[in-house]
Design a protein around this motif. Structure first.
Motif, PDB file in Angstrom:
ATOM      1  N   THR A  28       0.997  -0.969  -0.249  1.00  0.00           N
ATOM      2  CA  THR A  28       0.091   0.039  -0.294  1.00  0.00           C
ATOM      3  C   THR A  28       0.731   1.298   0.042  1.00  0.00           C
ATOM      4  OG1 THR A  28      -1.859  -1.146   0.707  1.00  0.00           O
ATOM      5  CG2 THR A  28      -1.908   1.308   1.166  1.00  0.00           C
ATOM      6  N   HIS A  31       2.392   2.042  -2.868  1.00  0.00           N
ATOM      7  CA  HIS A  31       1.733   2.651  -4.258  1.00  0.00           C
ATOM      8  C   HIS A  31       1.089   4.190  -3.921  1.00  0.00           C
ATOM      9  CE1 HIS A  31      -0.365  -1.746  -4.421  1.00  0.00           C
ATOM     10  NE2 HIS A  31       0.414  -1.101  -5.668  1.00  0.00           N
ATOM     11  N   HIS A 101      -8.263   6.327  -0.283  1.00  0.00           N
ATOM     12  CA  HIS A 101      -8.196   5.268  -0.485  1.00  0.00           C
ATOM     13  C   HIS A 101      -8.430   3.916   0.155  1.00  0.00           C
ATOM     14  CE1 HIS A 101      -5.664   1.521   1.542  1.00  0.00           C
ATOM     15  NE2 HIS A 101      -5.026   1.619   0.444  1.00  0.00           N
ATOM     16  N   ARG A 103      -8.957  -0.396   1.505  1.00  0.00           N
ATOM     17  CA  ARG A 103      -8.214  -1.465   0.865  1.00  0.00           C
ATOM     18  C   ARG A 103      -9.412  -2.343   1.533  1.00  0.00           C
ATOM     19  NH1 ARG A 103      -2.637  -2.229   4.133  1.00  0.00           N
ATOM     20  NH2 ARG A 103      -4.386  -2.833   5.965  1.00  0.00           N
ATOM     21  N   GLU A 132      -7.562  -1.296  -3.563  1.00  0.00           N
ATOM     22  CA  GLU A 132      -7.501  -1.984  -2.558  1.00  0.00           C
ATOM     23  C   GLU A 132      -8.300  -3.640  -2.265  1.00  0.00           C
ATOM     24  OE1 GLU A 132      -3.005  -1.840  -1.971  1.00  0.00           O
ATOM     25  OE2 GLU A 132      -3.978  -0.987  -1.085  1.00  0.00           O
ATOM     26  N   GLY A 175     -12.035  -8.601  -6.698  1.00  0.00           N
ATOM     27  CA  GLY A 175     -10.872  -7.056  -6.997  1.00  0.00           C
ATOM     28  C   GLY A 175     -10.110  -6.926  -8.866  1.00  0.00           C
ATOM     29  N   MET A 248      -4.495 -10.213  -3.775  1.00  0.00           N
ATOM     30  CA  MET A 248      -5.046  -8.645  -3.097  1.00  0.00           C
ATOM     31  C   MET A 248      -4.353  -7.839  -4.141  1.00  0.00           C
ATOM     32  SD  MET A 248      -5.966  -5.471  -0.669  1.00  0.00           S
ATOM     33  CE  MET A 248      -5.337  -6.822   0.570  1.00  0.00           C
ATOM     34  N   SER A 250      -4.610  -4.781  -6.478  1.00  0.00           N
ATOM     35  CA  SER A 250      -4.060  -2.728  -6.352  1.00  0.00           C
ATOM     36  C   SER A 250      -4.963  -1.950  -7.208  1.00  0.00           C
ATOM     37  CB  SER A 250      -3.289  -2.361  -5.531  1.00  0.00           C
ATOM     38  OG  SER A 250      -2.828  -3.190  -4.605  1.00  0.00           O
TER      39      SER A 250
END
Length: 258
Positions: A28, A31, A101, A103, A132, A175, A248, A250
């Motif tokens: 994370t 990114h 953001h 997640r 994410e 995802g 995961m 992203s």
């Protein structure tokens, strides 16, 4: 979100937040560095859960708003503001953000499209959205190498957990849709990647906390017995299982300046 299987009220939630941070915070933060998070930015951390991401942002920006439907594990620390907020039902916070953001949020939200629109609407021109989310269907196994009874049991319990998630409205293939969804929302420069760890101690810690948190649901649904759960937890504690997480995914994109 009232049907959310992994709510913040249980003690295991804190253990899960710690393991998730250990596993996924480095990606994370990479990114965030890629898109150029810097001083002066206003950031909105959606469904924050714990404080690891808000604290990283707070050390580098001017203001961080951390929201969740349950803020039990959050506390305000300047410049972090904490607010109870449901991204799928409430209006986006005012003021505009340079970074939004989330997640492991949208995968569990029934009104995913509305939540995504809310986050896009909160961006300033030129602001970045980073989403994410897991894609359990891409790699559904707890133990990709199934070598014995402990691994077979781990995979059975992972399948049972996935069934519970699906019954609560989680999209186990969500995802992979993120790049398309960000482009459809009008964002530019959309990029994405995927990551899943194998054989990390944090994988085992996350699995143990998760199974303890949902064991009642697994047993009540007839998906696992108390004996199977205890056997699995003992195998996790023994440290011999090479456990994996779901990938995961992203994805990030930018709201056009004009």
């Amino acid at each position: 979100m009232n049907d959310y299987l992994l709510d913040n009220q249980q003690a295991e939630a804190g253990e899960r937040f710690g393991s998730l941070a250990e596993l996924f915070d480095p990606g994370t933060f990479r990114h965030f560095e890629t898109i150029g998070v810097t001083s002066g930015w206003r950031c909105w951390e959606v469904g924050a859960g714990g404080l690891s991401v808000p604290r990283w942002l707070a050390a580098r920006t001017s203001h961080v708003l951390a929201t969740d439907i349950d803020v039990s594990w959050l506390r305000a620390e300047a410049p972090i503001e904490v607010r109870e907020h449901d991204v799928a039902r409430d209006e986006p916070p005012p003021g505009g953000f340079d970074l939004v953001h989330a997640r492991l949020v949208l995968v569990h939200v029934a009104e995913r499209e509305r939540a995504l629109r809310s986050m896009v609407a909160a961006l300033r021109p030129g602001g970045w959205l980073v989403i994410e989310d897991a894609d359990t269907a891409l790699q559904p196994l707890a133990c990709p190498e199934e070598t014995g009874p402990a691994e077979r049991l781990a995979n059975k319990i992972r399948r049972s957990f996935r069934q519970l998630l699906a019954e609560r409205g989680a999209d186990l293939s969500f995802g992979r849709t993120l790049p398309r969804l960000l482009r459809s929302a009008g964002l530019t420069g959309v990029c994405a990647d995927a990551y899943f760890p194998i054989a990390s101690p944090a994988c085992r810690a996350l699995e143990a906390a998760t199974i303890r948190q949902v064991r009642g649901g697994l047993v009540a649904a007839g998906l696992a017995t108390e004996e199977e759960i205890e056997t699995h937890l003992a195998a996790l504690a023994g440290g011999a299982l090479d456990l994996a997480t779901a990938p995961m995914i992203s994805a990030w994109g930018r709201r056009p300046v004009a």
